[in-house]
Structures are given as structure tokens and as C-alpha cells.
Scaffold this motif. Structure first.
Motif, PDB file in Angstrom:
ATOM      1  N   ALA A 107       0.855  -1.176   0.000  1.00  0.00           N
ATOM      2  CA  ALA A 107       0.000   0.000   0.000  1.00  0.00           C
ATOM      3  C   ALA A 107       0.894   1.230   0.000  1.00  0.00           C
ATOM      4  N   SER A 108       0.293   2.402  -0.237  1.00  0.00           N
ATOM      5  CA  SER A 108       1.066   3.640  -0.359  1.00  0.00           C
ATOM      6  C   SER A 108       1.151   4.336   0.997  1.00  0.00           C
ATOM      7  N   LEU A 109       2.333   4.921   1.285  1.00  0.00           N
ATOM      8  CA  LEU A 109       2.553   5.670   2.519  1.00  0.00           C
ATOM      9  C   LEU A 109       3.305   6.952   2.197  1.00  0.00           C
ATOM     10  N   ARG A 110       2.837   8.068   2.782  1.00  0.00           N
ATOM     11  CA  ARG A 110       3.525   9.353   2.638  1.00  0.00           C
ATOM     12  C   ARG A 110       3.864   9.866   4.032  1.00  0.00           C
ATOM     13  N   VAL A 111       5.121  10.292   4.215  1.00  0.00           N
ATOM     14  CA  VAL A 111       5.604  10.776   5.510  1.00  0.00           C
ATOM     15  C   VAL A 111       6.105  12.199   5.343  1.00  0.00           C
ATOM     16  N   GLU A 112       5.547  13.121   6.130  1.00  0.00           N
ATOM     17  CA  GLU A 112       6.001  14.512   6.170  1.00  0.00           C
ATOM     18  C   GLU A 112       6.497  14.822   7.569  1.00  0.00           C
ATOM     19  N   SER A 113       7.417  15.793   7.656  1.00  0.00           N
ATOM     20  CA  SER A 113       7.998  16.099   8.963  1.00  0.00           C
ATOM     21  C   SER A 113       8.154  17.594   9.154  1.00  0.00           C
ATOM     22  N   THR A 114       8.155  17.999  10.396  1.00  0.00           N
ATOM     23  CA  THR A 114       8.504  19.360  10.810  1.00  0.00           C
ATOM     24  C   THR A 114       9.633  19.230  11.821  1.00  0.00           C
ATOM     25  N   PRO A 115      10.856  19.671  11.462  1.00  0.00           N
ATOM     26  CA  PRO A 115      11.230  20.380  10.228  1.00  0.00           C
ATOM     27  C   PRO A 115      11.305  19.411   9.034  1.00  0.00           C
ATOM     28  N   THR A 116      11.257  19.969   7.829  1.00  0.00           N
ATOM     29  CA  THR A 116      11.386  19.134   6.638  1.00  0.00           C
ATOM     30  C   THR A 116      12.820  18.624   6.510  1.00  0.00           C
TER      31      THR A 116
ATOM     32  N   VAL B 194      13.889   9.450   7.351  1.00  0.00           N
ATOM     33  CA  VAL B 194      12.785   8.510   7.562  1.00  0.00           C
ATOM     34  C   VAL B 194      13.339   7.095   7.552  1.00  0.00           C
ATOM     35  N   ARG B 195      13.055   6.354   8.607  1.00  0.00           N
ATOM     36  CA  ARG B 195      13.419   4.938   8.686  1.00  0.00           C
ATOM     37  C   ARG B 195      12.144   4.119   8.828  1.00  0.00           C
ATOM     38  N   ILE B 196      12.088   3.032   8.067  1.00  0.00           N
ATOM     39  CA  ILE B 196      10.931   2.145   8.124  1.00  0.00           C
ATOM     40  C   ILE B 196      11.426   0.752   8.485  1.00  0.00           C
ATOM     41  N   ASP B 197      10.938   0.257   9.589  1.00  0.00           N
ATOM     42  CA  ASP B 197      11.369  -1.060  10.092  1.00  0.00           C
ATOM     43  C   ASP B 197      12.883  -1.106  10.226  1.00  0.00           C
ATOM     44  N   SER B 198      13.438  -0.003  10.803  1.00  0.00           N
ATOM     45  CA  SER B 198      14.874   0.149  11.106  1.00  0.00           C
ATOM     46  C   SER B 198      15.745   0.358   9.873  1.00  0.00           C
ATOM     47  N   LYS B 199      15.154   0.526   8.705  1.00  0.00           N
ATOM     48  CA  LYS B 199      15.920   0.734   7.482  1.00  0.00           C
ATOM     49  C   LYS B 199      15.657   2.133   6.942  1.00  0.00           C
ATOM     50  N   ALA B 200      16.754   2.899   6.717  1.00  0.00           N
ATOM     51  CA  ALA B 200      16.621   4.259   6.183  1.00  0.00           C
ATOM     52  C   ALA B 200      16.121   4.198   4.741  1.00  0.00           C
ATOM     53  N   VAL B 201      15.066   4.972   4.445  1.00  0.00           N
ATOM     54  CA  VAL B 201      14.486   4.962   3.098  1.00  0.00           C
ATOM     55  C   VAL B 201      14.590   6.308   2.397  1.00  0.00           C
ATOM     56  N   GLY B 202      14.929   7.398   3.146  1.00  0.00           N
ATOM     57  CA  GLY B 202      15.057   8.692   2.489  1.00  0.00           C
ATOM     58  C   GLY B 202      14.756   9.829   3.450  1.00  0.00           C
ATOM     59  N   LYS B 203      14.532  11.011   2.857  1.00  0.00           N
ATOM     60  CA  LYS B 203      14.254  12.218   3.617  1.00  0.00           C
ATOM     61  C   LYS B 203      12.794  12.614   3.444  1.00  0.00           C
TER      62      LYS B 203
ATOM     63  N   PRO C 105       4.866  -3.302   2.014  1.00  0.00           N
ATOM     64  CA  PRO C 105       4.007  -4.478   2.183  1.00  0.00           C
ATOM     65  C   PRO C 105       2.865  -4.199   3.148  1.00  0.00           C
ATOM     66  N   LEU C 106       1.781  -4.917   2.951  1.00  0.00           N
ATOM     67  CA  LEU C 106       0.640  -4.766   3.842  1.00  0.00           C
ATOM     68  C   LEU C 106       1.003  -5.214   5.248  1.00  0.00           C
ATOM     69  N   GLY C 107       0.311  -4.635   6.237  1.00  0.00           N
ATOM     70  CA  GLY C 107       0.552  -5.007   7.619  1.00  0.00           C
ATOM     71  C   GLY C 107       1.148  -3.874   8.424  1.00  0.00           C
ATOM     72  N   LYS C 108       1.727  -4.218   9.572  1.00  0.00           N
ATOM     73  CA  LYS C 108       2.268  -3.219  10.494  1.00  0.00           C
ATOM     74  C   LYS C 108       3.720  -2.872  10.147  1.00  0.00           C
TER      75      LYS C 108
ATOM     76  N   ALA D 181      11.097  10.614  16.690  1.00  0.00           N
ATOM     77  CA  ALA D 181       9.710  10.202  16.929  1.00  0.00           C
ATOM     78  C   ALA D 181       9.462   8.867  16.247  1.00  0.00           C
ATOM     79  N   LYS D 182       8.752   7.983  16.916  1.00  0.00           N
ATOM     80  CA  LYS D 182       8.416   6.673  16.368  1.00  0.00           C
ATOM     81  C   LYS D 182       6.901   6.483  16.387  1.00  0.00           C
ATOM     82  N   GLN D 183       6.425   5.794  15.360  1.00  0.00           N
ATOM     83  CA  GLN D 183       4.995   5.510  15.292  1.00  0.00           C
ATOM     84  C   GLN D 183       4.778   4.239  14.487  1.00  0.00           C
ATOM     85  N   THR D 184       3.826   3.422  14.916  1.00  0.00           N
ATOM     86  CA  THR D 184       3.472   2.194  14.201  1.00  0.00           C
ATOM     87  C   THR D 184       2.228   2.449  13.359  1.00  0.00           C
ATOM     88  N   VAL D 185       2.308   2.050  12.078  1.00  0.00           N
ATOM     89  CA  VAL D 185       1.170   2.237  11.184  1.00  0.00           C
ATOM     90  C   VAL D 185       0.735   0.877  10.648  1.00  0.00           C
ATOM     91  N   GLN D 186      -0.548   0.751  10.381  1.00  0.00           N
ATOM     92  CA  GLN D 186      -1.135  -0.459   9.793  1.00  0.00           C
ATOM     93  C   GLN D 186      -1.560  -0.137   8.372  1.00  0.00           C
TER      94      GLN D 186
END
Length: 466
Positions: free
Chosen positions: A278-287, A291-300, A308-311, A324-329
Motif C-alpha cells: 500500500a502507499s505511505l507518505r511521511v512529512e515532517s517538521t522540520p522538513t 525517515v526509517r521504516i522497520d529500522s531501514k533508512a528509506v530517504g528524507k 508491504p501490507l501489515g504493520k 519520533a516513532k509511530q506504528t502504522v497499519q
């Protein structure tokens, strides 16, 4: 023997009937081949005679011709074929004349003692062609054991796309014999396809082997098969079947299935792949935060991609801010947007520098104040003593000229005391102002000095803690 090698003429016609005359061109041709066969048979040219009789049978079926075919096969040592020919003759003509039936029965009894049966075991792939002495005898599996002439026989099994299996068997007459086949290469065909006709990567036992539809030789036994890859979203929505491998798009995959491959056989596996991300968009303040997803750096940030689907655990971090950390489904075909505001970290080094500066400033200010108080105390006391002495020597505040120097000294001491008092007040005020104006804000550690000032019994008092 129905017809022996010394026969001089064609077998007689059935009793009570004259020889059959040709009534058509095919019958005439069949009769010509028959007569040629008889002539060859009389010359013991059994192979040539057999060919002539078979040409005659192909044009017109005849009991006498079938009998000659069986006799030729017997003379050529093909006892099993001769026996089968007699059996076919009996099926076609179940009511033979007694004399011919007796001759056929005697010949079949003799032939039965010259043949054995042959069964196939071991690596016997279904659908393969079975050859005995280079003669095709059928396809595997056999419905029943073959009848084979006694003697040493070469057995061969062939199937398209695989290496032939060969062995030899000493066939014993009147016995059941077994040809044990052993393949030199133990392979089988595996065919893998996707039920939507999607072109996806084929993973066989954890290794990439190609794309669907895929066909290849693999070792006999069980294998784990899985499909994975990407499908262009346009094709996914339109339910179109792509013709090439997609390197991006919606991630799809199938479950893992087990394929049991048998020797030289074709095993087909059809797997259904499903959308896996599925699609995910992450924005931050400050820009620009990482961004790390499941402990792997994916970009800024801002970052957008498919997962993949799931948590998933999303972590956003930037220099000078608390991470900051957050779990998404993530759910199929749903886009998630995540906005993260980072909290700034305290600058401990800057706070330490500010505390040191406060300490120095307050110390200097109160030091000046203390020095001013000291001057005030000393000079004020001296000035008071001089004034008391002058008052004693100058009644009614009328002093002689000899006391002019003492008057000037008392005035100077009074002025110095006044200046000291003013300086003390300014130092205390400056130190207090520094404490008030540079005090730590909320959440900051108080690392500076603590100073208090006041007037107590016995004089001006300064208390502090650094």
C-alpha cells in the motif's frame, strides 16, 4: 506349424468353395501381393515374403494371408509376434475349419514355449515409449506384461526432452521377466504459471530461476515455489495481463506452495499472486528529516513509497530534535499519510555557556557591590570618627583654622563612603538584574549561581550558592 518352409502352393480355399476370383482392382492387387509372398516363402525369403503378405493384408483381410504372416514371423524368430498374429487370426475368424484349427493350436502351443512375459519397473516415466530390440512395443505404463521372445533383449525407454533409459534383459521362456530401469539423470519437468497470466519472478527453493510462464528440468522430489514482483497500477486496475516484467508499481506475490516432481514427468503449478503493498507518505517538521521504516533508512521527508501490507514501525529523526516513532497499519489499496512534528532537544552546551556567563556576570556585579560596601564601611567609619573629633574640638561648629585639614579629610572620607555606598547599590542591582534577565527557561536546568542580598543585623549581607 500352419505353413511349413517346404510349402509349394498357396493354402487351399475353405472346403466346398472355389478359389475366390478378383472382383476389383484392390482385390487383384491384394492377390498379386499374396502370390508374390507365397513365391518368396517357398524360397525361404521370409522377410521379403512377410512384407508382401502385409501389403496384401493392408488391401484385403484374408485368413490364409494372416496364417502366412504368422508363419513368416515364426521363421524369423519373432515368436511373440507370431503368437499375437495367431490370436488376431482367431479373433477375426473364430470358427476355423477343424483341420486349420488343429494346426493353429499346435503352432501356438509350440510358440508359447518359446516366449516369456516382460514387465517394466523402476524409473518408468508415464507416457514414455517402450522399445524392445529397437521395436516400439507401446507406451508406459503397460496395461499388462508384454509377450517377448526368449533370449537377450535390449530394452529402451524414450520420452521427449529427457535422456533415454536403457537396459538389457535375459528373457526366459514361460516366465515373467522384469526390466529394472535406472535413469542416469533424475530429473523431471516443472511448469510454473500465474493464474492472471501476470509476468512475475519465479522463486524455486529460495532462488530466482526465471519469470512466468516458466518451464525447466529440476531434480525429482519436492520443491518450494513462490511468485513475486510488481504490476503496473494501470494494468492492475484494468485487469490487463502484462507481457513484460515490471520493475516498479504495485508489489504482488503468491503464497509458497510445494510441487512434487516425478522422474521425467511434467508437473504443473498454477499460483495466484495478490497485491502485497500500500502507499505511505511521511512529512515532517522540520522538513528534511531522515525517515526509517522497520529500522531501514528509506530517504528524507517528505517521503512517499509503497510498502508491504501489515504493520510497520516508522521513525523520523533530525539533528537537534528528539526522534519520533509511530506504528502504522497498511491496508490493501489504501494510502496512509503520516505527519510528524519533532520536539527540539535542549542545547546543553549553550546552557552551560549561559550558566557560566551568568555566574561570571553575577559574581562580578555582586563583587563590585561587596567592594563598594567595603569602601562605604571603612570610609564611612573613618568619616564618622573624624566628625566626632571635630565636634568635640569645635563647639557650636566653630572650628579654628588649625582644624581645616581635619575638616577636609572628614569631607573626603564622607564622599568616599557615599561613592562606596552608590557602587554597592549599583553592583547589587546589576547582579540582581543579571539573575532575573538570564534565568533558565522552562525545561532548562538551573546550572547558574543562586545569590541573595539583604540588610541584616549588623550590616549589609550577601548570600550565594554557585
Amino acid at each position: 506349424m500352419l505353413l511349413d518352409a517346404g510349402a509349394k502352393a498357396a493354402p487351399p480355399a475353405p472346403p466346398g468353395k472355389a478359389p475366390h476370383a478378383a472382383t476389383s482392382s484392390e482385390e487383384a492387387e491384394a492377390r498379386a501381393h499374396f502370390e508374390e509372398g507365397v513365391a518368396r516363402f517357398d524360397k525361404r525369403e521370409y522377410r521379403e515374403a512377410l512384407e508382401a503378405f502385409r501389403r496384401s493384408l493392408w488391401l484385403k483381410k484374408n485368413r490364409n494371408t494372416m496364417g502366412y504372416v504368422a508363419s513368416c514371423l515364426k521363421q524369423l524368430g519373432q515368436y511373440d509376434d507370431a503368437l499375437e498374429q495367431y490370436e488376431e487370426m482367431r479373433r477375426e475368424y473364430p470358427k476355423l475349419p477343424a483341420k486349420i484349427e488343429a494346426m493353429v493350436s499346435a503352432d501356438m502351443a509350440e510358440l508359447s514355449g518359446l516366449v516369456g512375459t516382460l514387465a517394466v519397473a523402476g524409473d518408468a516415466p508415464a507416457g514414455a515409449s517402450l522399445f524392445v530390440d529397437d521395436r516400439l512395443r507401446g507406451r508406459l505404463p503397460l496395461e499388462m506384461p508384454l509377450r517377448v521372445s526368449a533370449g537377450r533383449r535390449a530394452v529402451r525407454v524414450e520420452k521427449e526432452g529427457v535422456e533415454p533409459i536403457r537396459t538389457t534383459v535375459d528373457v526366459r521362456a514361460g516366465k515373467e521377466n522384469v526390466a529394472e530401469l535406472v535413469a542416469t539423470s533424475r530429473d523431471g519437468w516443472l511448469v510454473v504459471s500465474e493464474k492472471h497470466n501476470w509476468v512475475l519472478h519465479v522463486e524455486l527453493d529460495g532462488k530466482h530461476v526465471g519469470v512466468t510462464p516458466w518451464r525447466g528440468l529440476v531434480d525429482v522430489g519436492e520443491h518450494k515455489v513462490r511468485l513475486h514482483g510488481f504490476i503496473w497500477e494501470e494494468a492492475l486496475l484494468a485487469c490487463d495481463a502484462p507481457t513484460t516484467v515490471a520493475e516498479h508499481g504495485a508489489k504482488v506475490a503468491s503464497s509458497v506452495t510445494t510441487a512434487s516432481v516425478r522422474l521425467y514427468e511434467e508437473t504443473r503449478v498454477v499460483l495466484g499472486a495478490e497485491e502485497q503493498d500500500a502507499s505511505l507518505r511521511v512529512e515532517s517538521t522540520p522538513t528534511g528529516a531522515t525517515v526509517r521504516i522497520d529500522s531501514k533508512a528509506v530517504g528524507k521527508a517528505p517521503w512517499e513509497g509503497r510498502l508491504p501490507l501489515g504493520k510497520h514501525e516508522i521513525e523520523v529523526s533530525a539533528g537537534g530534535f528528539f526522534p519520533a516513532k509511530q506504528t502504522v497499519q497498511l491496508e490493501r489499496r489504501k494510502q496512509r499519510e503520516l505527519s510528524v512534528s519533532l520536539e527540539r532537544q535542549p542545547d546543553l552546551e549553550a546552557e552551560a555557556r549561559a550558566a557560566r556567563n551568568r555566574k561570571i556576570g553575577v559574581g562580578l556585579a555582586y563583587g563590585v557591590g561587596v567592594a563598594g560596601l567595603g569602601v562605604f564601611a571603612v570610609t564611612g567609619g573613618l568619616a564618622l570618627n573624624r566628625l566626632n573629633e571635630l565636634n568635640a574640638r569645635c563647639p557650636n561648629k566653630q572650628c579654628p583654622s588649625t582644624e581645616a585639614g581635619n575638616q577636609r579629610a572628614a569631607e573626603a572620607l564622607g564622599t568616599a563612603a557615599t561613592v562606596g555606598l552608590v557602587v554597592a547599590g549599583l553592583g547589587a542591582g546589576a547582579g540582581t538584574a543579571v539573575l532575573l534577565l538570564t534565568r533558565p527557561g522552562d525545561g532548562e536546568r538551573r546550572v547558574g549561581p543562586s545569590v541573595s542580598a539583604g540588610v541584616g543585623l549588623g550590616g549589609f549581607e550577601v548570600r550565594g550558592r554557585f
